[in-house]
Design a protein around this motif. Sequence first.
Motif, PDB file in Angstrom:
ATOM      1  N   VAL A 177       0.870  -1.183   0.000  1.00  0.00           N
ATOM      2  CA  VAL A 177       0.000   0.000   0.000  1.00  0.00           C
ATOM      3  C   VAL A 177       0.900   1.224   0.000  1.00  0.00           C
ATOM      4  N   ASP A 178       1.173   1.768  -1.197  1.00  0.00           N
ATOM      5  CA  ASP A 178       2.117   2.878  -1.296  1.00  0.00           C
ATOM      6  C   ASP A 178       1.444   4.205  -1.605  1.00  0.00           C
ATOM      7  N   GLY A 179       0.108   4.230  -1.614  1.00  0.00           N
ATOM      8  CA  GLY A 179      -0.638   5.469  -1.831  1.00  0.00           C
ATOM      9  C   GLY A 179      -1.503   5.786  -0.627  1.00  0.00           C
ATOM     10  N   PRO A 180      -2.427   6.730  -0.779  1.00  0.00           N
ATOM     11  CA  PRO A 180      -3.299   7.090   0.343  1.00  0.00           C
ATOM     12  C   PRO A 180      -4.195   5.928   0.767  1.00  0.00           C
ATOM     13  N   PHE A 181      -4.457   5.859   2.065  1.00  0.00           N
ATOM     14  CA  PHE A 181      -5.344   4.834   2.626  1.00  0.00           C
ATOM     15  C   PHE A 181      -6.313   5.486   3.592  1.00  0.00           C
ATOM     16  N   ASP A 182      -7.397   4.783   3.888  1.00  0.00           N
ATOM     17  CA  ASP A 182      -8.323   5.202   4.935  1.00  0.00           C
ATOM     18  C   ASP A 182      -7.825   4.609   6.252  1.00  0.00           C
TER      19      ASP A 182
ATOM     20  N   PRO B 110       0.676  13.254   6.560  1.00  0.00           N
ATOM     21  CA  PRO B 110      -0.684  13.621   6.133  1.00  0.00           C
ATOM     22  C   PRO B 110      -1.010  13.219   4.703  1.00  0.00           C
ATOM     23  N   GLY B 111      -0.021  13.169   3.837  1.00  0.00           N
ATOM     24  CA  GLY B 111      -0.280  12.826   2.450  1.00  0.00           C
ATOM     25  C   GLY B 111      -0.629  11.368   2.220  1.00  0.00           C
ATOM     26  N   ARG B 112      -0.389  10.530   3.235  1.00  0.00           N
ATOM     27  CA  ARG B 112      -0.686   9.095   3.090  1.00  0.00           C
ATOM     28  C   ARG B 112      -2.101   8.735   3.541  1.00  0.00           C
ATOM     29  N   VAL B 113      -2.798   9.671   4.163  1.00  0.00           N
ATOM     30  CA  VAL B 113      -4.113   9.367   4.728  1.00  0.00           C
ATOM     31  C   VAL B 113      -5.202  10.118   3.971  1.00  0.00           C
ATOM     32  N   HIS B 114      -6.147   9.372   3.395  1.00  0.00           N
ATOM     33  CA  HIS B 114      -7.282  10.005   2.720  1.00  0.00           C
ATOM     34  C   HIS B 114      -8.336  10.435   3.717  1.00  0.00           C
TER      35      HIS B 114
END
Length: 260
Positions: free
Chosen positions: A79-84, A103-107
Amino acid sequence: MTAFPEVHRPATATAHRPVVMLHGGNVANWMWEPQLAALRDRTVLTLNLPGFGERVREVWPGLDAVADDVVARATGHGVDGPFDLVGLSLGAVTGLRVLARHPGRVHSAFLTGAPLERPGPGVRLVTRLQMTFWRARWFWRAQAAAFGLPADSRARYVAHGMSIRRETASAMTADVYRGGIPAGVGDYSGPLLVIAGEKDNVAVRRSLTRLGKAAPRAQLRLAPGMHHIWNVEDTTLFNGVLRAWLDGATDPRLVPVPRR
């Protein structure tokens, strides 16, 4: 106790964002098992924090390092992009550090039961007793009952609690008690839902308004009739609230908390 996997993938490919779930203190990633049926259309990472679950022999490195570990572990699982992000208790406190540091990793973030104020004398007494009676099975049973855990969840809670090193629990507890709200959490611009059980301890409930001042965008809510570990206390309610949030809505059964 059988190891509980960290990665849960849907049966078919999905376009939904992955969900990263952070467990509470004195439990491990297995606490999220009741939620998996409601999240079958998503990749779900139920991560073990350092010192808990399969990582019980690891040293607790401090909240900032644990937040970094969460992101690194998610990336290591693909998981290398935003996640919930979902967190309960210690997981919610850790989640706030993730928001502040990455902050950029969390949607979006769904955080419940975060103790952000200095606990009252009752909670501090329970903590001292916990350290004293760490190897006493009866004490863990009493805590399970006090948290409102269903009977079928108590045995696992007791067994895992007794497997955690006293040094881990002591360091983690001290870290949480002094942690407060991390600098920069108010800069997180994504959706943020912060919840406390209506019957949770006073320090946790007061933490809602304190966090609301630091993060004005946060939605503050109470879960009606619930204690601290309400994901197993009322699985149907928790799963419904979580599912609504992941689908872009706030469940109307939650009670809004006035800002002061």
